[in-house]
Design a protein around this motif. Structure first.
Motif, PDB file in Angstrom:
ATOM      1  N   THR A  48       5.797   3.945  12.707  1.00 57.32           N
ATOM      2  CA  THR A  48       4.470   3.851  13.334  1.00 57.32           C
ATOM      3  C   THR A  48       3.679   2.599  12.974  1.00 57.32           C
ATOM      4  O   THR A  48       2.673   2.320  13.607  1.00 57.32           O
ATOM      5  N   LYS A  49       4.110   1.871  11.921  1.00 60.44           N
ATOM      6  CA  LYS A  49       3.409   0.659  11.476  1.00 60.44           C
ATOM      7  C   LYS A  49       1.900   0.893  11.340  1.00 60.44           C
ATOM      8  O   LYS A  49       1.090   0.304  12.056  1.00 60.44           O
ATOM      9  N   PRO A  50       1.499   1.760  10.390  1.00 55.79           N
ATOM     10  CA  PRO A  50       0.080   2.115  10.258  1.00 55.79           C
ATOM     11  C   PRO A  50      -0.772   0.935   9.790  1.00 55.79           C
ATOM     12  O   PRO A  50      -0.282  -0.007   9.164  1.00 55.79           O
ATOM     13  N   ASP A  51      -2.061   1.027  10.097  1.00 54.74           N
ATOM     14  CA  ASP A  51      -3.030   0.029   9.652  1.00 54.74           C
ATOM     15  C   ASP A  51      -3.528   0.328   8.240  1.00 54.74           C
ATOM     16  O   ASP A  51      -4.052  -0.552   7.564  1.00 54.74           O
ATOM     17  N   LEU A  52      -3.390   1.590   7.817  1.00 57.64           N
ATOM     18  CA  LEU A  52      -3.835   2.043   6.502  1.00 57.64           C
ATOM     19  C   LEU A  52      -2.975   3.233   6.102  1.00 57.64           C
ATOM     20  O   LEU A  52      -2.574   4.030   6.964  1.00 57.64           O
ATOM     21  N   ILE A  53      -2.710   3.362   4.796  1.00 52.04           N
ATOM     22  CA  ILE A  53      -1.973   4.513   4.277  1.00 52.04           C
ATOM     23  C   ILE A  53      -2.841   5.202   3.231  1.00 52.04           C
ATOM     24  O   ILE A  53      -3.339   4.550   2.302  1.00 52.04           O
ATOM     25  N   LEU A  54      -3.050   6.517   3.389  1.00 48.16           N
ATOM     26  CA  LEU A  54      -3.704   7.347   2.380  1.00 48.16           C
ATOM     27  C   LEU A  54      -2.578   8.060   1.644  1.00 48.16           C
ATOM     28  O   LEU A  54      -1.848   8.851   2.251  1.00 48.16           O
ATOM     29  N   LEU A  55      -2.429   7.801   0.347  1.00 44.25           N
ATOM     30  CA  LEU A  55      -1.222   8.182  -0.383  1.00 44.25           C
ATOM     31  C   LEU A  55      -1.509   9.017  -1.618  1.00 44.25           C
ATOM     32  O   LEU A  55      -2.246   8.587  -2.512  1.00 44.25           O
ATOM     33  N   ASP A  56      -0.901  10.200  -1.674  1.00 41.67           N
ATOM     34  CA  ASP A  56      -0.919  11.024  -2.875  1.00 41.67           C
ATOM     35  C   ASP A  56       0.128  10.473  -3.836  1.00 41.67           C
ATOM     36  O   ASP A  56       1.105   9.855  -3.404  1.00 41.67           O
ATOM     37  N   ILE A  57      -0.048  10.690  -5.122  1.00 38.65           N
ATOM     38  CA  ILE A  57       0.909  10.200  -6.115  1.00 38.65           C
ATOM     39  C   ILE A  57       1.944  11.267  -6.479  1.00 38.65           C
ATOM     40  O   ILE A  57       3.141  11.023  -6.435  1.00 38.65           O
ATOM     41  N   MET A  58       1.482  12.456  -6.837  1.00 37.06           N
ATOM     42  CA  MET A  58       2.376  13.506  -7.309  1.00 37.06           C
ATOM     43  C   MET A  58       2.936  14.297  -6.122  1.00 37.06           C
ATOM     44  O   MET A  58       2.256  15.145  -5.556  1.00 37.06           O
ATOM     45  N   MET A  59       4.200  13.975  -5.757  1.00 36.45           N
ATOM     46  CA  MET A  59       4.869  14.647  -4.643  1.00 36.45           C
ATOM     47  C   MET A  59       6.336  14.846  -4.994  1.00 36.45           C
ATOM     48  O   MET A  59       6.892  14.100  -5.795  1.00 36.45           O
ATOM     49  N   PRO A  60       6.983  15.839  -4.372  1.00 34.68           N
ATOM     50  CA  PRO A  60       8.409  16.049  -4.617  1.00 34.68           C
ATOM     51  C   PRO A  60       9.260  14.981  -3.920  1.00 34.68           C
ATOM     52  O   PRO A  60       8.766  14.249  -3.068  1.00 34.68           O
ATOM     53  N   GLU A  61      10.508  14.906  -4.292  1.00 25.85           N
ATOM     54  CA  GLU A  61      11.515  13.999  -3.720  1.00 25.85           C
ATOM     55  C   GLU A  61      11.262  12.542  -4.063  1.00 25.85           C
ATOM     56  O   GLU A  61      12.067  11.914  -4.717  1.00 25.85           O
ATOM     57  N   MET A  62      10.156  11.971  -3.589  1.00 27.68           N
ATOM     58  CA  MET A  62       9.790  10.599  -3.941  1.00 27.68           C
ATOM     59  C   MET A  62       8.279  10.571  -4.128  1.00 27.68           C
ATOM     60  O   MET A  62       7.537  10.878  -3.197  1.00 27.68           O
ATOM     61  N   ASP A  63       7.828  10.199  -5.329  1.00 26.80           N
ATOM     62  CA  ASP A  63       6.385  10.186  -5.572  1.00 26.80           C
ATOM     63  C   ASP A  63       5.735   8.933  -4.977  1.00 26.80           C
ATOM     64  O   ASP A  63       6.407   8.046  -4.448  1.00 26.80           O
ATOM     65  N   GLY A  64       4.417   8.893  -5.064  1.00 25.01           N
ATOM     66  CA  GLY A  64       3.671   7.791  -4.480  1.00 25.01           C
ATOM     67  C   GLY A  64       3.982   6.437  -5.098  1.00 25.01           C
ATOM     68  O   GLY A  64       4.006   5.418  -4.416  1.00 25.01           O
ATOM     69  N   TYR A  65       4.238   6.417  -6.422  1.00 28.49           N
ATOM     70  CA  TYR A  65       4.563   5.139  -7.079  1.00 28.49           C
ATOM     71  C   TYR A  65       5.872   4.562  -6.538  1.00 28.49           C
ATOM     72  O   TYR A  65       5.964   3.367  -6.273  1.00 28.49           O
ATOM     73  N   GLU A  66       6.879   5.416  -6.392  1.00 25.88           N
ATOM     74  CA  GLU A  66       8.168   4.936  -5.888  1.00 25.88           C
ATOM     75  C   GLU A  66       8.043   4.498  -4.426  1.00 25.88           C
ATOM     76  O   GLU A  66       8.627   3.505  -4.010  1.00 25.88           O
ATOM     77  N   PHE A  67       7.255   5.240  -3.647  1.00 22.50           N
ATOM     78  CA  PHE A  67       6.999   4.823  -2.264  1.00 22.50           C
ATOM     79  C   PHE A  67       6.427   3.409  -2.251  1.00 22.50           C
ATOM     80  O   PHE A  67       6.889   2.545  -1.509  1.00 22.50           O
ATOM     81  N   LEU A  68       5.401   3.168  -3.085  1.00 23.46           N
ATOM     82  CA  LEU A  68       4.769   1.847  -3.124  1.00 23.46           C
ATOM     83  C   LEU A  68       5.756   0.758  -3.525  1.00 23.46           C
ATOM     84  O   LEU A  68       5.772  -0.318  -2.937  1.00 23.46           O
ATOM     85  N   ARG A  69       6.581   1.028  -4.537  1.00 24.43           N
ATOM     86  CA  ARG A  69       7.573   0.034  -4.971  1.00 24.43           C
ATOM     87  C   ARG A  69       8.491  -0.350  -3.817  1.00 24.43           C
ATOM     88  O   ARG A  69       8.744  -1.528  -3.574  1.00 24.43           O
ATOM     89  N   GLN A  70       8.970   0.646  -3.095  1.00 20.71           N
ATOM     90  CA  GLN A  70       9.899   0.366  -2.004  1.00 20.71           C
ATOM     91  C   GLN A  70       9.196  -0.257  -0.797  1.00 20.71           C
ATOM     92  O   GLN A  70       9.680  -1.229  -0.214  1.00 20.71           O
ATOM     93  N   TYR A  71       8.056   0.297  -0.418  1.00 20.78           N
ATOM     94  CA  TYR A  71       7.380  -0.164   0.796  1.00 20.78           C
ATOM     95  C   TYR A  71       6.814  -1.572   0.641  1.00 20.78           C
ATOM     96  O   TYR A  71       6.776  -2.338   1.601  1.00 20.78           O
ATOM     97  N   ARG A  72       6.371  -1.929  -0.555  1.00 22.18           N
ATOM     98  CA  ARG A  72       5.817  -3.263  -0.787  1.00 22.18           C
ATOM     99  C   ARG A  72       6.862  -4.361  -0.599  1.00 22.18           C
ATOM    100  O   ARG A  72       6.508  -5.519  -0.406  1.00 22.18           O
ATOM    101  N   GLN A  73       8.126  -4.025  -0.643  1.00 18.95           N
ATOM    102  CA  GLN A  73       9.171  -5.011  -0.386  1.00 18.95           C
ATOM    103  C   GLN A  73       9.223  -5.374   1.097  1.00 18.95           C
ATOM    104  O   GLN A  73       9.767  -6.412   1.459  1.00 18.95           O
ATOM    105  N   GLU A  74       8.662  -4.522   1.947  1.00 25.74           N
ATOM    106  CA  GLU A  74       8.696  -4.728   3.392  1.00 25.74           C
ATOM    107  C   GLU A  74       7.342  -5.143   3.978  1.00 25.74           C
ATOM    108  O   GLU A  74       7.284  -6.008   4.838  1.00 25.74           O
TER     109      GLU A  74
END
Length: 83
Positions: A48-74
């Motif tokens: 969807t290529k969002p303009d803003l992301i509202l992100l929780d940190i504590m989540m199952p499978e992949m937490d918010g920190y890991e999401f940020l690490r991966q997504y910031r590469q893109e």
């Protein structure tokens, strides 16, 4: 001049939080997409290529920190941490 609708990706494992934010932000004129964990969020953000992301940190499978690490590469989409 027609302005395109801004998209916000809401990422939280709690359904009530996602629904509350979706209801409020939709009323304010935003297009909302949601994800329940970081893994879903990566997929949804690429799709969807969002303009803003509202992100929780504590989540199952992949937490918010890991999401940020991966997504910031893109992308450098603005992120607001909601926790």
């Amino acid at each position: 001049m027609i302005q395109s609708m801004k998209t916000i990706l809401v990422v939280d494992d709690k359904a009530n939080v996602r629904q509350l934010l979706q209801d409020y932000l939709t009323e304010q004129g935003f297009r909302i997409t949601t994800a329940t964990n970081g893994r879903e969020a990566i997929y949804e953000a690429r799709r969807t290529k969002p303009d803003l992301i509202l992100l929780d940190i504590m989540m199952p499978e992949m937490d918010g920190y890991e999401f940020l690490r991966q997504y910031r590469q893109e992308k450098d989409t603005p992120v607001i941490i909601i926790t």
